[in-house]
Design an enzyme around this catalytic site. Structure first.
Site, mmCIF file in Angstrom:
data_model
loop_
_atom_site.group_PDB
_atom_site.id
_atom_site.type_symbol
_atom_site.label_atom_id
_atom_site.label_comp_id
_atom_site.label_asym_id
_atom_site.label_seq_id
_atom_site.Cartn_x
_atom_site.Cartn_y
_atom_site.Cartn_z
ATOM 1 N N ARG A 278 0.819 -1.227 0.000
ATOM 2 C CA ARG A 278 0.000 0.000 0.000
ATOM 3 C C ARG A 278 0.852 1.278 0.000
ATOM 4 O O ARG A 278 0.452 2.292 -0.563
ATOM 5 C CB ARG A 278 -0.932 -0.037 1.229
ATOM 6 C CG ARG A 278 -1.915 1.120 1.327
ATOM 7 C CD ARG A 278 -2.913 0.853 2.451
ATOM 8 N NE ARG A 278 -3.545 2.061 2.935
ATOM 9 C CZ ARG A 278 -4.741 2.492 2.506
ATOM 10 N NH1 ARG A 278 -5.424 1.805 1.637
ATOM 11 N NH2 ARG A 278 -5.258 3.608 3.001
ATOM 12 N N ILE B 74 -7.389 7.616 -1.362
ATOM 13 C CA ILE B 74 -7.320 6.152 -1.319
ATOM 14 C C ILE B 74 -8.096 5.776 -0.054
ATOM 15 O O ILE B 74 -7.911 6.385 1.001
ATOM 16 C CB ILE B 74 -5.848 5.662 -1.272
ATOM 17 C CG1 ILE B 74 -5.729 4.142 -1.174
ATOM 18 C CG2 ILE B 74 -5.058 6.279 -0.139
ATOM 19 C CD1 ILE B 74 -4.279 3.621 -1.298
ATOM 20 N N SER B 75 -9.012 4.807 -0.167
ATOM 21 C CA SER B 75 -9.863 4.460 0.974
ATOM 22 C C SER B 75 -9.046 3.872 2.124
ATOM 23 O O SER B 75 -7.970 3.317 1.923
ATOM 24 C CB SER B 75 -10.915 3.431 0.568
ATOM 25 O OG SER B 75 -11.677 3.899 -0.514
ATOM 26 N N GLN B 76 -9.647 3.976 3.315
ATOM 27 C CA GLN B 76 -9.101 3.363 4.526
ATOM 28 C C GLN B 76 -8.912 1.852 4.269
ATOM 29 O O GLN B 76 -9.767 1.235 3.631
ATOM 30 C CB GLN B 76 -10.171 3.611 5.591
ATOM 31 C CG GLN B 76 -9.920 3.145 6.961
ATOM 32 C CD GLN B 76 -11.215 3.307 7.780
ATOM 33 O OE1 GLN B 76 -12.262 3.688 7.241
ATOM 34 N NE2 GLN B 76 -11.138 3.005 9.039
ATOM 35 N N PRO B 77 -7.828 1.259 4.768
ATOM 36 C CA PRO B 77 -7.585 -0.170 4.499
ATOM 37 C C PRO B 77 -8.785 -1.065 4.831
ATOM 38 O O PRO B 77 -9.136 -1.958 4.057
ATOM 39 C CB PRO B 77 -6.387 -0.509 5.394
ATOM 40 C CG PRO B 77 -5.697 0.794 5.621
ATOM 41 C CD PRO B 77 -6.746 1.858 5.569
#
Ligand code: SAH
Length: 236
Positions: A58, A84-87
């Site tokens: 990531r 970028i979205s939260q994991p």
């Protein structure tokens, strides 16, 4: 004789190192901790999803200045007012889509390419569309550099889907709108699953899961989420 053997051994070790030495990923342990603390701890259990989250680097999907925060429990800016979205959200949407070998996926909103990479670790092929040209170009170069041969990227308006390559077993939309685009419903394969944040794009949305069985679509509303809005190149 002994001195000679020592010499040979040193040569062998050096050659071995030069051929097989792979620099260790400095983020490997922090990535594994992210999977334990943010993803497994919150109930994600699909082994393929967890394996993919442990594997995809990531930190290479965020601007270099944010690499140190890449594994923290939040979304991060990737430029052009996008994130970028939260994991956890990536893992959750991936698990909901029931990925597996033999499946074909469509993602709307390539962004950094991270969600596409996570899916590509599991399914056969991922088609992904991005509406911001610069992001589309950057993501395509990044995915190529990382060796993802099963991701096909495109610059364009994902509202319309990618009919030439449909129907898709999985459709993941990573931008929010007040309704699910009709073309995407049409391009969902029988037995397929579509995951998308639906609601007010300016405030909060709900993650919606559509399933298609014998041509009939069923809708399930899940968690509250916060995504950037789905844009249009032109209304039609
Ligand atoms: N999935 C991405 C993050 C998504 S952010 C990742 O893993 O990094 C949402 C993305 O959707 C943004 O990059 C935005 O430009 C894009 N987007 C918005 N509307 C779109 C549309 N109609 N078609 C394709 N992409 C769109």
């Amino acid at each position: 004789m002994i001195a000679n053997m020592k010499f040979v051994l040193i040569i062998l070790l050096t050659v071995n190192r030069a051929i097989f030495y792979q620099p260790k990923d400095p983020y490997e342990s922090v990535r594994n901790r992210m999977v334990e603390d943010q993803i497994i701890a919150r109930g994600i259990s699909d082994p393929a999803t967890l394996r993919a989250m442990r594997k995809v680097p990531r930190h290479l999907f965020v601007p270099p200045s944010s690499a140190g925060q890449a594994y923290s429990d939040r979304p991060l800016p990737i430029g052009y007012s996008q994130t970028i979205s939260q994991p956890f959200i990536v893992a959750y949407m991936t698990e909901l889509s029931k990925p597996g070998k033999g499946k074909k996926a469509l993602e709307i909103g390539t962004g950094s390419g991270y969600q596409a990479a996570v899916l590509a670790e599991i399914v056969d092929t991922v088609y992904t569309i991005e509406i911001v040209k610069e992001l589309a170009t950057e993501a395509s170069a990044r995915l190529k550099m990382l060796g993802y041969k099963n991701i096909i990227t495109k610059y364009g308006d994902g509202y319309l889907g990618w009919p030439e390559h449909g129907p898709f077993d999985i459709i993941i939309v990573t931008a929010a709108a007040d309704h699910i685009p009709e073309p995407l419903k049409d391009q969902l394969a029988d037995g397929g699953r579509l995951v998308m944040p639906v609601g007010n794009p300016a405030t909060v949305q709900e993650l919606v899961l559509l399933t298609k069985r014998n041509g009939k679509i069923t809708e399930q509303r899940l968690e509250s989420v916060l995504f950037v809005p789905l844009k249009r190149l032109r209304q039609d």
